[in-house]
Design a protein around this motif. Structure first.
Motif, PDB file in Angstrom:
ATOM      1  N   THR A 179       6.508  -5.002  -4.972  1.00 49.26           N
ATOM      2  CA  THR A 179       7.335  -5.800  -4.091  1.00 49.26           C
ATOM      3  C   THR A 179       7.149  -5.333  -2.660  1.00 49.26           C
ATOM      4  OG1 THR A 179       9.263  -4.351  -4.127  1.00 49.26           O
ATOM      5  CG2 THR A 179       9.011  -5.882  -5.975  1.00 49.26           C
ATOM      6  N   LEU A 180       7.781  -6.065  -1.750  1.00 50.02           N
ATOM      7  CA  LEU A 180       7.781  -5.654  -0.349  1.00 50.02           C
ATOM      8  C   LEU A 180       8.898  -4.660  -0.071  1.00 50.02           C
ATOM      9  CD1 LEU A 180       7.086  -9.028   1.491  1.00 50.02           C
ATOM     10  CD2 LEU A 180       5.477  -7.292   0.720  1.00 50.02           C
ATOM     11  N   SER A 181       9.685  -4.358  -1.096  1.00 50.89           N
ATOM     12  CA  SER A 181      10.799  -3.435  -0.887  1.00 50.89           C
ATOM     13  C   SER A 181      10.330  -2.009  -1.038  1.00 50.89           C
ATOM     14  CB  SER A 181      11.915  -3.728  -1.920  1.00 50.89           C
ATOM     15  OG  SER A 181      11.467  -3.322  -3.190  1.00 50.89           O
ATOM     16  N   GLY A 182      11.204  -1.085  -0.779  1.00 47.14           N
ATOM     17  CA  GLY A 182      10.833   0.322  -0.867  1.00 47.14           C
ATOM     18  C   GLY A 182      11.053   0.915  -2.242  1.00 47.14           C
ATOM     19  N   GLY A 183      11.303   0.056  -3.248  1.00 48.34           N
ATOM     20  CA  GLY A 183      11.532   0.552  -4.593  1.00 48.34           C
ATOM     21  C   GLY A 183      10.298   1.192  -5.191  1.00 48.34           C
ATOM     22  N   GLN A 184      10.497   1.893  -6.321  1.00 45.90           N
ATOM     23  CA  GLN A 184       9.407   2.602  -6.959  1.00 45.90           C
ATOM     24  C   GLN A 184       8.498   1.621  -7.682  1.00 45.90           C
ATOM     25  OE1 GLN A 184       8.769   6.014  -6.834  1.00 45.90           O
ATOM     26  NE2 GLN A 184      10.291   5.849  -5.220  1.00 45.90           N
ATOM     27  N   ALA A 185       7.194   1.807  -7.513  1.00 46.39           N
ATOM     28  CA  ALA A 185       6.243   1.042  -8.296  1.00 46.39           C
ATOM     29  C   ALA A 185       6.064   1.735  -9.625  1.00 46.39           C
ATOM     30  CB  ALA A 185       4.895   0.978  -7.559  1.00 46.39           C
ATOM     31  N   ALA A 186       5.426   0.995 -10.551  1.00 48.19           N
ATOM     32  CA  ALA A 186       5.195   1.575 -11.872  1.00 48.19           C
ATOM     33  C   ALA A 186       4.236   2.752 -11.747  1.00 48.19           C
ATOM     34  CB  ALA A 186       4.611   0.516 -12.807  1.00 48.19           C
ATOM     35  N   ALA A 187       4.443   3.755 -12.571  1.00 43.69           N
ATOM     36  CA  ALA A 187       3.595   4.952 -12.524  1.00 43.69           C
ATOM     37  C   ALA A 187       2.229   4.666 -13.108  1.00 43.69           C
ATOM     38  CB  ALA A 187       4.255   6.050 -13.309  1.00 43.69           C
ATOM     39  N   LYS A 231       0.836  -1.205   0.000  1.00 41.38           N
ATOM     40  CA  LYS A 231       0.000   0.000   0.000  1.00 41.38           C
ATOM     41  C   LYS A 231       0.869   1.253   0.000  1.00 41.38           C
ATOM     42  CE  LYS A 231      -4.379   1.475   0.718  1.00 41.38           C
ATOM     43  NZ  LYS A 231      -5.583   0.990  -0.010  1.00 41.38           N
ATOM     44  N   LYS A 232       1.910   1.223   0.801  1.00 42.86           N
ATOM     45  CA  LYS A 232       2.813   2.373   0.914  1.00 42.86           C
ATOM     46  C   LYS A 232       3.526   2.639  -0.408  1.00 42.86           C
ATOM     47  CE  LYS A 232       6.946   3.863   3.463  1.00 42.86           C
ATOM     48  NZ  LYS A 232       7.922   3.462   4.525  1.00 42.86           N
ATOM     49  N   VAL A 233       3.979   1.569  -1.062  1.00 45.82           N
ATOM     50  CA  VAL A 233       4.736   1.710  -2.297  1.00 45.82           C
ATOM     51  C   VAL A 233       3.844   2.110  -3.468  1.00 45.82           C
ATOM     52  CG1 VAL A 233       6.075   0.424  -4.022  1.00 45.82           C
ATOM     53  CG2 VAL A 233       6.575   0.143  -1.593  1.00 45.82           C
ATOM     54  N   SER A 234       2.669   1.480  -3.565  1.00 45.70           N
ATOM     55  CA  SER A 234       1.813   1.675  -4.744  1.00 45.70           C
ATOM     56  C   SER A 234       0.775   2.776  -4.587  1.00 45.70           C
ATOM     57  CB  SER A 234       1.081   0.364  -5.056  1.00 45.70           C
ATOM     58  OG  SER A 234       0.146   0.062  -4.031  1.00 45.70           O
ATOM     59  N   ARG A 235       0.398   3.088  -3.329  1.00 46.10           N
ATOM     60  CA  ARG A 235      -0.673   4.053  -3.047  1.00 46.10           C
ATOM     61  C   ARG A 235      -1.984   3.653  -3.739  1.00 46.10           C
ATOM     62  NH1 ARG A 235       2.663   9.816  -3.608  1.00 46.10           N
ATOM     63  NH2 ARG A 235       4.260   9.302  -2.039  1.00 46.10           N
ATOM     64  N   THR A 236      -2.190   2.378  -3.865  1.00 46.17           N
ATOM     65  CA  THR A 236      -3.369   1.865  -4.539  1.00 46.17           C
ATOM     66  C   THR A 236      -4.631   2.044  -3.708  1.00 46.17           C
ATOM     67  OG1 THR A 236      -4.356  -0.118  -5.539  1.00 46.17           O
ATOM     68  CG2 THR A 236      -2.997  -0.452  -3.591  1.00 46.17           C
ATOM     69  N   LYS A 237      -5.774   2.028  -4.398  1.00 46.07           N
ATOM     70  CA  LYS A 237      -7.072   2.043  -3.730  1.00 46.07           C
ATOM     71  C   LYS A 237      -7.620   0.633  -3.557  1.00 46.07           C
ATOM     72  CE  LYS A 237      -8.374   6.660  -5.374  1.00 46.07           C
ATOM     73  NZ  LYS A 237      -9.374   7.448  -6.160  1.00 46.07           N
ATOM     74  N   ALA A 238      -6.876  -0.359  -4.024  1.00 41.71           N
ATOM     75  CA  ALA A 238      -7.324  -1.742  -3.905  1.00 41.71           C
ATOM     76  C   ALA A 238      -7.385  -2.157  -2.433  1.00 41.71           C
ATOM     77  CB  ALA A 238      -6.380  -2.660  -4.665  1.00 41.71           C
ATOM     78  N   PRO A 239      -8.376  -2.969  -2.032  1.00 40.52           N
ATOM     79  CA  PRO A 239      -8.526  -3.392  -0.631  1.00 40.52           C
ATOM     80  C   PRO A 239      -7.553  -4.509  -0.263  1.00 40.52           C
ATOM     81  CG  PRO A 239     -10.255  -4.368  -1.958  1.00 40.52           C
ATOM     82  CD  PRO A 239      -9.484  -3.448  -2.884  1.00 40.52           C
ATOM     83  N   LEU A 240      -6.286  -4.149  -0.100  1.00 39.88           N
ATOM     84  CA  LEU A 240      -5.239  -5.144   0.115  1.00 39.88           C
ATOM     85  C   LEU A 240      -5.432  -5.929   1.406  1.00 39.88           C
ATOM     86  CD1 LEU A 240      -2.110  -3.023  -0.922  1.00 39.88           C
ATOM     87  CD2 LEU A 240      -3.636  -4.371  -2.379  1.00 39.88           C
ATOM     88  N   PHE A 241      -5.811  -5.235   2.484  1.00 35.74           N
ATOM     89  CA  PHE A 241      -5.991  -5.930   3.755  1.00 35.74           C
ATOM     90  C   PHE A 241      -7.172  -6.894   3.680  1.00 35.74           C
ATOM     91  CE2 PHE A 241      -3.899  -1.890   4.959  1.00 35.74           C
ATOM     92  CZ  PHE A 241      -2.738  -2.413   5.490  1.00 35.74           C
ATOM     93  N   ALA A 242      -8.190  -6.529   2.901  1.00 36.79           N
ATOM     94  CA  ALA A 242      -9.335  -7.420   2.717  1.00 36.79           C
ATOM     95  C   ALA A 242      -8.909  -8.689   1.995  1.00 36.79           C
ATOM     96  CB  ALA A 242     -10.446  -6.720   1.930  1.00 36.79           C
ATOM     97  N   SER A 243      -7.908  -8.579   1.110  1.00 38.88           N
ATOM     98  CA  SER A 243      -7.407  -9.756   0.414  1.00 38.88           C
ATOM     99  C   SER A 243      -6.722 -10.712   1.386  1.00 38.88           C
ATOM    100  CB  SER A 243      -6.428  -9.341  -0.689  1.00 38.88           C
ATOM    101  OG  SER A 243      -5.971 -10.461  -1.408  1.00 38.88           O
ATOM    102  N   VAL A 244      -5.966 -10.160   2.327  1.00 34.17           N
ATOM    103  CA  VAL A 244      -5.324 -10.998   3.347  1.00 34.17           C
ATOM    104  C   VAL A 244      -6.390 -11.649   4.235  1.00 34.17           C
ATOM    105  CG1 VAL A 244      -3.756 -11.038   5.326  1.00 34.17           C
ATOM    106  CG2 VAL A 244      -3.210  -9.637   3.320  1.00 34.17           C
ATOM    107  N   ARG A 245      -7.409 -10.865   4.622  1.00 31.50           N
ATOM    108  CA  ARG A 245      -8.491 -11.425   5.452  1.00 31.50           C
ATOM    109  C   ARG A 245      -9.240 -12.518   4.702  1.00 31.50           C
ATOM    110  NH1 ARG A 245      -9.083  -5.921   6.894  1.00 31.50           N
ATOM    111  NH2 ARG A 245     -10.816  -5.642   5.428  1.00 31.50           N
ATOM    112  N   GLU A 246      -9.425 -12.322   3.395  1.00 28.56           N
ATOM    113  CA  GLU A 246     -10.066 -13.358   2.597  1.00 28.56           C
ATOM    114  C   GLU A 246      -9.230 -14.638   2.629  1.00 28.56           C
ATOM    115  OE1 GLU A 246     -11.991 -13.487  -1.780  1.00 28.56           O
ATOM    116  OE2 GLU A 246      -9.819 -13.118  -1.761  1.00 28.56           O
TER     117      GLU A 246
END
Length: 264
Positions: free
Chosen positions: A256-264, A184-199
């Motif tokens: 990734t889980l790294s701090g690298g840049q995600a695709a724009a 979430k931090k790297v991508s700033r996505t609006k996708a419900p990532l935590f909901a995916s883990v809960r699923e």
């Protein structure tokens, strides 16, 4: 010594205890390099508790566990014997597994080798409890095939949610949610990532224990039928997250889980 003759638990085995500082230290290293599998093993070892051990002992004492101990099947060697599964029909677990491993450039032996980097076999307790924990490790990539979770960062995190519900190791759940937070931090996505883990947790809770199956027999099953028999549901939220990420211009390989840049 035959497997069946090993003690259930050696006196030096640590059964409970949570070492948060060790967890944080190794997670920091994992963030720096998501391919550093050693850190995952370190976190898991630092968070094994009584629930994980109770499940291990219950399975070892069960008729199925006793049968597998008598058979002494080397799971990594069996899984890596791709010629053994080559003549299986398309759509079987075995054929799908081999295709997955070749596509990803993975081997079951490679995962074992990674685990031995931080804990050589001679340093581990020589007991049946270790045999069970090795079984959990050795079936990890089979979990990917059966659940449909990919090896992208969210797929790994969601699969860890599934694995936690199967195996009750708090370290696995910690990595799952911390990983989703990092994505979430790297991508700033609006996708419900935590909901995916809960699923993943929900799916893992209702499914039969994959590591408790006859792995050789499972490899010969039709994949769709195996999923139905084991009660493994579809990862709907995960797939929706991937759709959202792609619509935002994100690529799986860049998340990734790294701090690298995600695709724009």
């Amino acid at each position: 010594m035959a497997l069946i003759d090993l003690p259930l638990k050696t006196p030096d085995r640590r059964v409970s205890g949570f070492r948060p500082l060790k967890v944080l230290r190794h997670f920091g290293k994992l963030v720096e390099d998501k391919e550093d599998t050693e850190q995952v093993f370190q976190i898991i070892e630092a968070t094994k508790g009584r629930a994980s051990h109770r499940q291990a002992w219950d399975f070892i004492r069960s008729p199925e566990g006793q049968r597998f101990l008598q058979d002494e099947v080397d799971i990594p060697t069996m899984l890596d014997d791709h010629a053994r599964w080559a003549e299986l029909p398309e759509g079987t677990v075995g054929r799908t597994y081999v295709a997955f491993m070749k596509r990803e450039g993975l081997t079951a032996a490679g995962l074992v080798a990674e685990s031995h980097k931080w804990a050589p076999p001679e340093s581990l307790p020589q007991d049946l409890t270790q045999w069970y924990f090795d079984r959990l490790r050795d079936t990890h990539d089979l979990f990917h095939v059966l659940t449909g979770y990919g090896r992208d960062a969210l797929g790994e995190a969601s699969l860890l949610g599934f694995s936690y519900a199967q195996n009750f190791n708090r370290g696995i759940l910690f990595i799952a949610y911390a990983g989703a937070r990092q994505i979430k931090k790297v991508s700033r996505t609006k996708a419900p990532l935590f909901a995916s883990v809960r699923e993943g947790q929900r799916l893992g809770k209702v499914a039969a224990k994959i590591a408790h199956q006859d792995i050789e027999a499972l490899m010969r099953e039709d994949l769709t039928e195996a999923r139905a028999r084991l009660g493994i549901g579809k990862p709907v939220v995960y797939r929706e997250c991937l759709r959202i990420l792609e619509s935002e211009g994100q690529r799986r390989e860049d998340l990734t889980l790294s701090g690298g840049q995600a695709a724009a």
